[in-house]
Design an enzyme around this catalytic site. Structure first.
Site, PDB file in Angstrom:
ATOM      1  N   ARG A   1       6.565   3.176 -12.666  1.00 59.22           N
ATOM      2  CA  ARG A   1       6.696   1.787 -12.169  1.00 59.22           C
ATOM      3  C   ARG A   1       7.452   1.682 -10.852  1.00 59.22           C
ATOM      4  NH1 ARG A   1       7.739   0.601 -17.604  1.00 59.22           N
ATOM      5  NH2 ARG A   1       5.919  -0.296 -18.613  1.00 59.22           N
TER       6      ARG A   1
ATOM      7  N   LYS B   1       2.744  -1.717   3.167  1.00 63.12           N
ATOM      8  CA  LYS B   1       1.448  -1.781   2.486  1.00 63.12           C
ATOM      9  C   LYS B   1       1.021  -0.368   2.144  1.00 63.12           C
ATOM     10  CE  LYS B   1      -0.897  -5.940   4.086  1.00 63.12           C
ATOM     11  NZ  LYS B   1      -2.084  -6.448   4.791  1.00 63.12           N
TER      12      LYS B   1
ATOM     13  N   GLU C   1      -4.842   0.814  17.877  1.00 60.86           N
ATOM     14  CA  GLU C   1      -3.800   0.000  17.220  1.00 60.86           C
ATOM     15  C   GLU C   1      -2.739  -0.435  18.240  1.00 60.86           C
ATOM     16  OE1 GLU C   1      -4.490  -0.974  14.300  1.00 60.86           O
ATOM     17  OE2 GLU C   1      -5.278   0.642  13.039  1.00 60.86           O
TER      18      GLU C   1
ATOM     19  N   LYS D   1       5.468  -4.709  15.021  1.00 57.30           N
ATOM     20  CA  LYS D   1       4.906  -4.803  13.669  1.00 57.30           C
ATOM     21  C   LYS D   1       6.009  -5.140  12.666  1.00 57.30           C
ATOM     22  CE  LYS D   1       2.157  -3.060   9.978  1.00 57.30           C
ATOM     23  NZ  LYS D   1       1.196  -2.136   9.419  1.00 57.30           N
TER      24      LYS D   1
ATOM     25  N   GLU E   1       2.656 -16.173   3.593  1.00 59.87           N
ATOM     26  CA  GLU E   1       2.626 -17.356   4.441  1.00 59.87           C
ATOM     27  C   GLU E   1       1.587 -17.260   5.543  1.00 59.87           C
ATOM     28  OE1 GLU E   1       6.776 -17.371   5.417  1.00 59.87           O
ATOM     29  OE2 GLU E   1       7.016 -17.129   3.267  1.00 59.87           O
TER      30      GLU E   1
ATOM     31  N   ARG F   1       1.792 -12.708   8.547  1.00 59.73           N
ATOM     32  CA  ARG F   1       1.491 -11.279   8.631  1.00 59.73           C
ATOM     33  C   ARG F   1       0.004 -11.008   8.893  1.00 59.73           C
ATOM     34  NH1 ARG F   1       3.599  -6.204   4.999  1.00 59.73           N
ATOM     35  NH2 ARG F   1       2.114  -4.841   6.017  1.00 59.73           N
TER      36      ARG F   1
ATOM     37  N   ASN G   1      -4.143  -8.283  11.292  1.00 58.56           N
ATOM     38  CA  ASN G   1      -5.509  -7.863  10.975  1.00 58.56           C
ATOM     39  C   ASN G   1      -6.476  -8.135  12.112  1.00 58.56           C
ATOM     40  OD1 ASN G   1      -4.958  -6.843   8.456  1.00 58.56           O
ATOM     41  ND2 ASN G   1      -5.175  -8.831   7.465  1.00 58.56           N
TER      42      ASN G   1
ATOM     43  N   HIS H   1      -9.678  -6.269  12.371  1.00 57.21           N
ATOM     44  CA  HIS H   1      -9.804  -5.405  11.197  1.00 57.21           C
ATOM     45  C   HIS H   1     -10.869  -5.830  10.199  1.00 57.21           C
ATOM     46  CE1 HIS H   1      -6.514  -3.186  12.773  1.00 57.21           C
ATOM     47  NE2 HIS H   1      -6.444  -2.411  11.713  1.00 57.21           N
TER      48      HIS H   1
ATOM     49  N   HIS I   1     -13.123  -2.820   9.046  1.00 58.08           N
ATOM     50  CA  HIS I   1     -13.324  -2.391   7.655  1.00 58.08           C
ATOM     51  C   HIS I   1     -14.804  -2.452   7.280  1.00 58.08           C
ATOM     52  CE1 HIS I   1      -8.865  -3.498   6.762  1.00 58.08           C
ATOM     53  NE2 HIS I   1      -8.996  -2.293   7.261  1.00 58.08           N
TER      54      HIS I   1
ATOM     55  N   HIS J   1     -10.903   5.208  11.517  1.00 59.04           N
ATOM     56  CA  HIS J   1     -10.341   3.848  11.456  1.00 59.04           C
ATOM     57  C   HIS J   1     -10.080   3.294  12.859  1.00 59.04           C
ATOM     58  CE1 HIS J   1      -8.141   0.388  10.006  1.00 59.04           C
ATOM     59  NE2 HIS J   1      -7.131   0.710  10.788  1.00 59.04           N
TER      60      HIS J   1
HETATM   61  N1  LIG Z   1      -0.700   0.716   5.329  1.00 59.08           N
HETATM   62  C1  LIG Z   1      -0.969   0.142   6.488  1.00 59.08           C
HETATM   63  O1  LIG Z   1      -0.381  -0.878   6.847  1.00 59.08           O
HETATM   64  C2  LIG Z   1      -2.003   0.757   7.376  1.00 59.08           C
HETATM   65  C3  LIG Z   1      -2.104   0.340   8.707  1.00 59.08           C
HETATM   66  C4  LIG Z   1      -3.017   0.985   9.531  1.00 59.08           C
HETATM   67  C5  LIG Z   1      -3.828   1.995   9.021  1.00 59.08           C
HETATM   68  N2  LIG Z   1      -3.709   2.342   7.715  1.00 59.08           N
HETATM   69  C6  LIG Z   1      -4.534   3.412   7.141  1.00 59.08           C
HETATM   70  O2  LIG Z   1      -4.261   4.628   7.805  1.00 59.08           O
HETATM   71  C7  LIG Z   1      -5.393   5.468   7.699  1.00 59.08           C
HETATM   72  C8  LIG Z   1      -5.654   6.121   9.042  1.00 59.08           C
HETATM   73  O3  LIG Z   1      -4.515   6.853   9.419  1.00 59.08           O
HETATM   74  P1  LIG Z   1      -4.582   7.945  10.586  1.00 59.08           P
HETATM   75  O4  LIG Z   1      -5.378   7.393  11.697  1.00 59.08           O
HETATM   76  O5  LIG Z   1      -3.213   8.398  10.795  1.00 59.08           O
HETATM   77  O6  LIG Z   1      -5.534   9.069   9.990  1.00 59.08           O
HETATM   78  P2  LIG Z   1      -5.328  10.256   8.951  1.00 59.08           P
HETATM   79  O7  LIG Z   1      -4.091  10.146   8.167  1.00 59.08           O
HETATM   80  O8  LIG Z   1      -6.609  10.309   8.205  1.00 59.08           O
HETATM   81  O9  LIG Z   1      -5.181  11.535   9.892  1.00 59.08           O
HETATM   82  C9  LIG Z   1      -6.209  11.844  10.815  1.00 59.08           C
HETATM   83  C10 LIG Z   1      -6.339  13.357  10.967  1.00 59.08           C
HETATM   84  O10 LIG Z   1      -5.235  13.864  11.713  1.00 59.08           O
HETATM   85  C11 LIG Z   1      -4.668  14.987  11.046  1.00 59.08           C
HETATM   86  N3  LIG Z   1      -3.256  15.028  11.452  1.00 59.08           N
HETATM   87  C12 LIG Z   1      -2.251  14.236  11.025  1.00 59.08           C
HETATM   88  N4  LIG Z   1      -1.127  14.491  11.742  1.00 59.08           N
HETATM   89  C13 LIG Z   1      -1.439  15.464  12.626  1.00 59.08           C
HETATM   90  C14 LIG Z   1      -0.692  16.149  13.632  1.00 59.08           C
HETATM   91  N5  LIG Z   1       0.574  15.830  13.913  1.00 59.08           N
HETATM   92  N6  LIG Z   1      -1.323  17.121  14.332  1.00 59.08           N
HETATM   93  C15 LIG Z   1      -2.631  17.409  14.083  1.00 59.08           C
HETATM   94  N7  LIG Z   1      -3.383  16.774  13.167  1.00 59.08           N
HETATM   95  C16 LIG Z   1      -2.786  15.829  12.438  1.00 59.08           C
HETATM   96  C17 LIG Z   1      -4.959  14.714   9.591  1.00 59.08           C
HETATM   97  O11 LIG Z   1      -4.947  15.895   8.838  1.00 59.08           O
HETATM   98  C18 LIG Z   1      -6.356  14.101   9.647  1.00 59.08           C
HETATM   99  O12 LIG Z   1      -7.345  15.090   9.721  1.00 59.08           O
HETATM  100  C19 LIG Z   1      -6.537   4.600   7.224  1.00 59.08           C
HETATM  101  O13 LIG Z   1      -6.829   4.882   5.887  1.00 59.08           O
HETATM  102  C20 LIG Z   1      -6.005   3.190   7.353  1.00 59.08           C
HETATM  103  O14 LIG Z   1      -6.550   2.305   6.388  1.00 59.08           O
HETATM  104  C21 LIG Z   1      -2.818   1.757   6.891  1.00 59.08           C
HETATM  105 ZN   LIG Z   2      -5.568  -0.526  11.501  1.00 55.60          ZN
END
Ligand SMILES: NC(=O)c1ccc[n+]([C@@H]2O[C@H](COP(=O)([O-])OP(=O)(O)OC[C@H]3O[C@@H](n4cnc5c(N)ncnc54)[C@H](O)[C@@H]3O)[C@@H](O)[C@H]2O)c1
Ligand SMILES: [Zn+2]
Length: 276
Positions: free
Chosen positions: A66, A88, A130, A158, A170, A173, A177, A180, A184, A196
């Site tokens: 939990r 998130k 981003e 952010k 509210e 936030r 998006n 987005h 998506h 992404h």
């Molecule tokens: N929670 C949130 O608020 C939020 C906000 C934006 C995006 N996201 C999510 O984040 C995800 C995308 O994240 P991302 O773009 O970081 O992609 P990712 O985590 O999929 O990483 C992309 C690639 O880079 C590689 N990698 C990571 N760090 C590295 C480094 N230092 N050197 C070399 N390679 C490296 C990883 O192994 C992977 O192959 C999506 O699923 C998206 O929905 C979440």
């Molecule tokens: Zn994003």
């Protein structure tokens, strides 16, 4: 300090690998981590990797026993400016992206831009989407700053938006998006083949067009090209993402705001992002 050195210091530390990329955000991965973890309520989880890794690590932290405490150590530009910030967490299901998740704030987020040294160019470019999103919302050309300041400014923006509405109750936030809804939809329509950040670049194009604003910055910095995706699947995903109402984040002189947009306009804007 390397992971190995940490392990010598703290024999209780265990490491658990998740698949690279979006494949990490799968129910089966979560289930494996639940069973592998041998921590009690006082244990901590460290999510070390890109946004996919911190999303799943945070979700496991939210749900294991939990909820246990966690720390995010983002290693991608997307992670540093966006994914690791704001509490998130979540995973994907067959129905779509981020449809299962929790708000579960990390105790700390460690951002060390030196991790970016090994990041492939296309992942950096995805992160710039981003950054551009954040700069557009902040009304400031954050993408012009030197890297370290750029990351700090994006993360701070952010965080300030999130702190004003941590659980997205509210609507404040929601502006994060921007672009987005389309992103998506394109990700789903491409069977999650699309990165992404690349989807966000296209989504920004659509959002700016619907806002009646210039798309120059997006075109110059991100140069998004229409992608191959299943139009109907993308559209269904978009409707599901909106959960009924077609309110989109648009950009005005004062920043982002939520506005109803006629369905036909949204569909046309989405179709323009998809290659024939
Ligand atoms: N929670 C949130 O608020 C939020 C906000 C934006 C995006 N996201 C999510 O984040 C995800 C995308 O994240 P991302 O773009 O970081 O992609 P990712 O985590 O999929 O990483 C992309 C690639 O880079 C590689 N990698 C990571 N760090 C590295 C480094 N230092 N050197 C070399 N390679 C490296 C990883 O192994 C992977 O192959 C999506 O699923 C998206 O929905 C979440
Ligand atoms: Zn994003």
């Amino acid at each position: 300090v390397t992971l190995h050195e940490l392990q010598l210091l703290r024999p209780a530390l265990s490491t658990h690998l998740v698949p690279s990329g979006e494949a990490a955000k799968a129910p089966a991965v979560v289930e494996r981590l639940w069973s592998e973890l041998e921590i009690g309520r006082d244990g901590w989880i460290v999510g070390f990797g890109g946004g996919s890794t911190t999303d799943v690590a945070g979700f496991v932290a939210a749900t294991h026993l939990r909820g246990v405490r966690w720390v995010a150590v983002p290693t991608t530009l997307v992670g540093m400016v966006d994914a690791a910030i704001g509490g998130k967490t979540g995973i994907n299901t067959a129905e779509g992206k981020n449809l299962v998740g929790a708000f579960h704030f990390p105790q700390q987020v460690f951002v060390d831009p030196s991790f970016l040294a090994t990041l492939p160019d296309e992942e950096r470019q995805a992160g710039m989407a981003e950054v551009v999103k954040t700069g557009l919302l902040a009304g400031s050309e954050l993408w012009e700053l030197p890297e370290v300041e750029m990351i700090r400014a994006c993360a701070a923006f952010k965080a300030s938006v999130v702190l004003a509405d941590p659980y997205e109750r509210e609507g404040r936030r929601t502006i994060l998006n921007l672009g987005h809804t389309f992103a998506h939809a394109l990700e789903a329509g491409s069977g999650y083949e699309l990165r992404h950040g690349d989807a966000v670049a296209l989504g920004l194009l659509a959002a700016l067009r619907l806002s009646g604003r210039s798309t120059d910055v997006v075109e110059e910095l991100l140069a998004p090209e229409p992608v191959r995706a299943d139009r109907d699947r993308a559209w269904q995903a978009l409707l599901r993402d909106k959960k009924g109402e077609l309110n989109l984040v648009l950009l005005g002189d004062e920043g982002g705001y939520l506005s109803p947009v006629p369905e036909a306009d949204v569909r046309r804007a989405l179709d323009e992002l998809i290659a024939d």
